[in-house]
Design a protein around this motif. Structure first.
Motif, PDB file in Angstrom:
ATOM      1  N   CYS A   1      -5.386   2.581   3.551  1.00 40.65           N
ATOM      2  CA  CYS A   1      -5.577   4.035   2.550  1.00 40.65           C
ATOM      3  C   CYS A   1      -5.056   3.207   1.099  1.00 40.65           C
ATOM      4  O   CYS A   1      -6.170   3.884   0.508  1.00 40.65           O
ATOM      5  CB  CYS A   1      -4.463   4.927   3.247  1.00 40.65           C
ATOM      6  N   ALA A   2      -4.570   2.866   0.744  1.00 37.44           N
ATOM      7  CA  ALA A   2      -4.226   2.587  -0.964  1.00 37.44           C
ATOM      8  C   ALA A   2      -4.749   1.593  -1.154  1.00 37.44           C
ATOM      9  O   ALA A   2      -5.850   1.817  -2.498  1.00 37.44           O
ATOM     10  CB  ALA A   2      -2.944   1.836  -1.075  1.00 37.44           C
ATOM     11  N   ARG A   3      -5.804   1.072  -0.896  1.00 34.57           N
ATOM     12  CA  ARG A   3      -6.693  -0.215  -0.817  1.00 34.57           C
ATOM     13  C   ARG A   3      -7.653   0.240  -1.319  1.00 34.57           C
ATOM     14  O   ARG A   3      -8.852   0.573  -2.134  1.00 34.57           O
ATOM     15  CB  ARG A   3      -7.017  -1.615   0.120  1.00 34.57           C
ATOM     16  N   ILE A   4      -8.064   1.740  -0.006  1.00 33.66           N
ATOM     17  CA  ILE A   4      -9.751   2.230  -0.650  1.00 33.66           C
ATOM     18  C   ILE A   4      -9.766   3.417  -1.392  1.00 33.66           C
ATOM     19  O   ILE A   4     -10.637   3.646  -2.296  1.00 33.66           O
ATOM     20  CB  ILE A   4     -10.285   2.532   1.324  1.00 33.66           C
ATOM     21  N   LEU A   5      -8.224   4.138  -1.851  1.00 41.16           N
ATOM     22  CA  LEU A   5      -8.079   4.353  -2.960  1.00 41.16           C
ATOM     23  C   LEU A   5      -8.304   4.781  -3.954  1.00 41.16           C
ATOM     24  O   LEU A   5      -9.385   4.500  -5.025  1.00 41.16           O
ATOM     25  CB  LEU A   5      -6.858   5.598  -3.368  1.00 41.16           C
ATOM     26  N   GLN A   6      -8.038   2.665  -4.309  1.00 37.88           N
ATOM     27  CA  GLN A   6      -8.494   2.347  -5.124  1.00 37.88           C
ATOM     28  C   GLN A   6      -9.472   1.839  -5.863  1.00 37.88           C
ATOM     29  O   GLN A   6      -9.679   1.917  -6.619  1.00 37.88           O
ATOM     30  CB  GLN A   6      -6.988   0.919  -5.180  1.00 37.88           C
ATOM     31  N   ARG A   7      -9.964   1.367  -4.274  1.00 41.06           N
ATOM     32  CA  ARG A   7     -11.243   1.522  -4.575  1.00 41.06           C
ATOM     33  C   ARG A   7     -12.744   2.156  -4.699  1.00 41.06           C
ATOM     34  O   ARG A   7     -13.311   1.950  -6.220  1.00 41.06           O
ATOM     35  CB  ARG A   7     -12.678   0.546  -3.374  1.00 41.06           C
ATOM     36  N   HIS A   8     -11.841   3.197  -5.227  1.00 46.26           N
ATOM     37  CA  HIS A   8     -12.733   4.790  -5.966  1.00 46.26           C
ATOM     38  C   HIS A   8     -11.865   5.633  -6.536  1.00 46.26           C
ATOM     39  O   HIS A   8     -11.711   6.846  -7.410  1.00 46.26           O
ATOM     40  CB  HIS A   8     -12.528   5.954  -4.222  1.00 46.26           C
ATOM     41  N   GLY A   9     -11.113   4.477  -7.675  1.00 47.84           N
ATOM     42  CA  GLY A   9     -10.322   4.548  -8.656  1.00 47.84           C
ATOM     43  C   GLY A   9      -9.334   6.336  -8.746  1.00 47.84           C
ATOM     44  O   GLY A   9      -9.413   6.454  -9.741  1.00 47.84           O
ATOM     45  N   VAL A  10      -8.612   5.669  -7.616  1.00 45.14           N
ATOM     46  CA  VAL A  10      -7.939   6.595  -7.243  1.00 45.14           C
ATOM     47  C   VAL A  10      -6.325   6.098  -7.615  1.00 45.14           C
ATOM     48  O   VAL A  10      -5.820   5.211  -7.224  1.00 45.14           O
ATOM     49  CB  VAL A  10      -7.727   7.688  -6.167  1.00 45.14           C
ATOM     50  N   ALA A  11      -5.208   6.408  -7.984  1.00 42.97           N
ATOM     51  CA  ALA A  11      -4.180   5.600  -8.566  1.00 42.97           C
ATOM     52  C   ALA A  11      -3.345   6.931  -7.455  1.00 42.97           C
ATOM     53  O   ALA A  11      -2.846   7.575  -6.627  1.00 42.97           O
ATOM     54  CB  ALA A  11      -3.602   6.058  -9.331  1.00 42.97           C
ATOM     55  N   VAL A  12      -2.302   5.919  -6.618  1.00 42.55           N
ATOM     56  CA  VAL A  12      -1.578   5.906  -5.787  1.00 42.55           C
ATOM     57  C   VAL A  12      -0.117   4.479  -5.652  1.00 42.55           C
ATOM     58  O   VAL A  12      -0.584   3.960  -6.123  1.00 42.55           O
ATOM     59  CB  VAL A  12      -2.373   5.416  -3.952  1.00 42.55           C
ATOM     60  N   THR A  13       0.369   5.429  -5.008  1.00 42.35           N
ATOM     61  CA  THR A  13       1.833   4.306  -4.430  1.00 42.35           C
ATOM     62  C   THR A  13       2.432   4.043  -3.371  1.00 42.35           C
ATOM     63  O   THR A  13       2.359   5.097  -2.830  1.00 42.35           O
ATOM     64  CB  THR A  13       3.101   4.845  -5.297  1.00 42.35           C
ATOM     65  N   VAL A  14       2.277   2.711  -3.218  1.00 44.17           N
ATOM     66  CA  VAL A  14       3.369   2.054  -1.440  1.00 44.17           C
ATOM     67  C   VAL A  14       4.572   2.624  -1.308  1.00 44.17           C
ATOM     68  O   VAL A  14       5.305   1.553  -2.418  1.00 44.17           O
ATOM     69  CB  VAL A  14       2.668   1.757  -1.212  1.00 44.17           C
TER      70      VAL A  14
END
Length: 350
Positions: free
Chosen positions: A16-29
């Motif tokens: 989930c984090a990887r795909i979010l980042q590919r779409h320019g969405v910041a995320v923290t795990v």
């Protein structure tokens, strides 16, 4: 910018984090482990072309997965308890429908694909209300969205649902064999390049080739209680008595393991497991739909992860993204869970 927090650095959370980042969405795990090498990640996984591999394609990692995976691991042998080979599936050349990959290798692939600092190690979640994360070390963090990817005994789930996993009455005892070509060549030949299974209707045995010259064996039994606290010698003696009528070659998979046995009782969530819409909390994988391990777990978690990340990336608001995701995920998981409900005994069917 919205703050998205994923709880759990397993395959689902990291995908989930990887795909979010590919779409320019910041995320923290956030993960409870103190670091990526804190513990052994377990055995091997088969990622299917119609779910797990779909997620890896969205993550931009499918080619690297094929490079690291073991298509020969799709081989499957089924034995009678007398040790006779009853069925033998050998994958066709070029078959990549569900190649095997070690859990640790998959996790490293996903971790290495993330932006530096994405995973906050040593952050074991204690509680959350969907806005504040409270960790066991006393620290807190504010967030706009909490994604529970933290497995069977999720700390996020109670925000959405009172459901708790229930013991199915079936338990796995895990054992492993190292450097099998040199130390256990007969067992290596028995198992082959993939998996080997035998069962008598009361108990079962599943042996699986892992990378690095290792075989893991899962002894599958109806068991009213855990074996925690018993010595390896005591457990082994009891198992040899249980499997007394089995062929000597199979009994070696029960008793000649390198190291201790690990008890893994099988739990499942109620079927169907659903919840009322929440503006800033959702679940994926086992946190959302824990089922008996009959071939869907990690694949469904990774498909959930891809669906959720794409829904969030394409929505105008977080809540719109959650509703779009849950409109797909909840019916899908309910249908699969209904099919598998009460089938834990299939694991020991002859």
């Amino acid at each position: 910018m919205k703050r998205i927090s994923i709880i759990g650095a397993g395959p689902g959370g990291l995908t989930c984090a990887r795909i979010l980042q590919r779409h320019g969405v910041a995320v923290t795990v956030h993960d409870r482990d103190p670091g990526r090498a804190a513990r052994n990640q377990g055995g091997t996984l088969d990622l299917h072309a119609d779910d797990g591999q779909v997620a890896l394609r969205e993550a931009g990692l499918l080619d690297e997965f094929f490079r690291l995976s073991r298509p020969e691991g799709q081989e499957m042998r089924r034995y009678t308890i007398s040790g006779d080979l009853r069925d033998h599936h050998v994958p066709a050349p070029g078959d990549r429908f569900k190649p095997e990959i070690d859990r640790g290798v998959l996790r490293d692939l996903l971790l290495d694909s993330l932006e530096p600092g994405t995973v906050h190690w040593g952050h074991a979640l204690a509680t959350t209300d969907g806005r504040t994360l409270r960790f066991k070390d006393g620290t807190t963090a504010e967030t706009d969205l909490v994604i529970g990817a933290d497995g069977a005994f999720s700390r996020v789930r109670p925000v959405l649902s009172p459901a708790t996993p229930q013991y199915t009455g079936v338990s796995f005892l895990e054992a492993w064999f190292d450097d099998v070509e040199n130390r256990h060549p007969e067992l290596s030949a028995l198992v082959g390049q993939g998996g080997a299974h035998a069962a008598d209707g009361t108990r079962g045995l599943f042996a699986q080739r892992n990378g690095g010259g290792q075989i893991r064996v899962y002894l599958i039994r109806r068991s009213p209680a855990a074996v925690t606290g018993l010595s390896t010698a005591t457990i082994r003696a009891g198992l040899l008595d249980e499997f007394a009528g089995w062929a000597p070659s199979l009994r070696r998979l029960v008793s000649e393991n390198d190291g201790p046995y690990v008890d893994r009782p099988i739990h499942a969530l109620p079927v169907p497991h659903t919840w009322a819409p929440h503006p800033c909390v959702t679940l994926l994988g086992d946190a959302a739909h824990l089922m008996p391990p009959l071939g869907v777990g990690v694949n469904l978690a990774m498909l959930d992860a891809a669906d959720l990340a794409l829904a969030l990336a394409g929505a105008g608001t977080i809540e719109e993204g959650l509703r779009a995701y849950e409109a797909v995920m909840l019916p899908r998981s309910a249908a699969i869970a209904k099919t598998l409900d009460g089938r834990a005994d299939d694991l020991i069917a002859a």
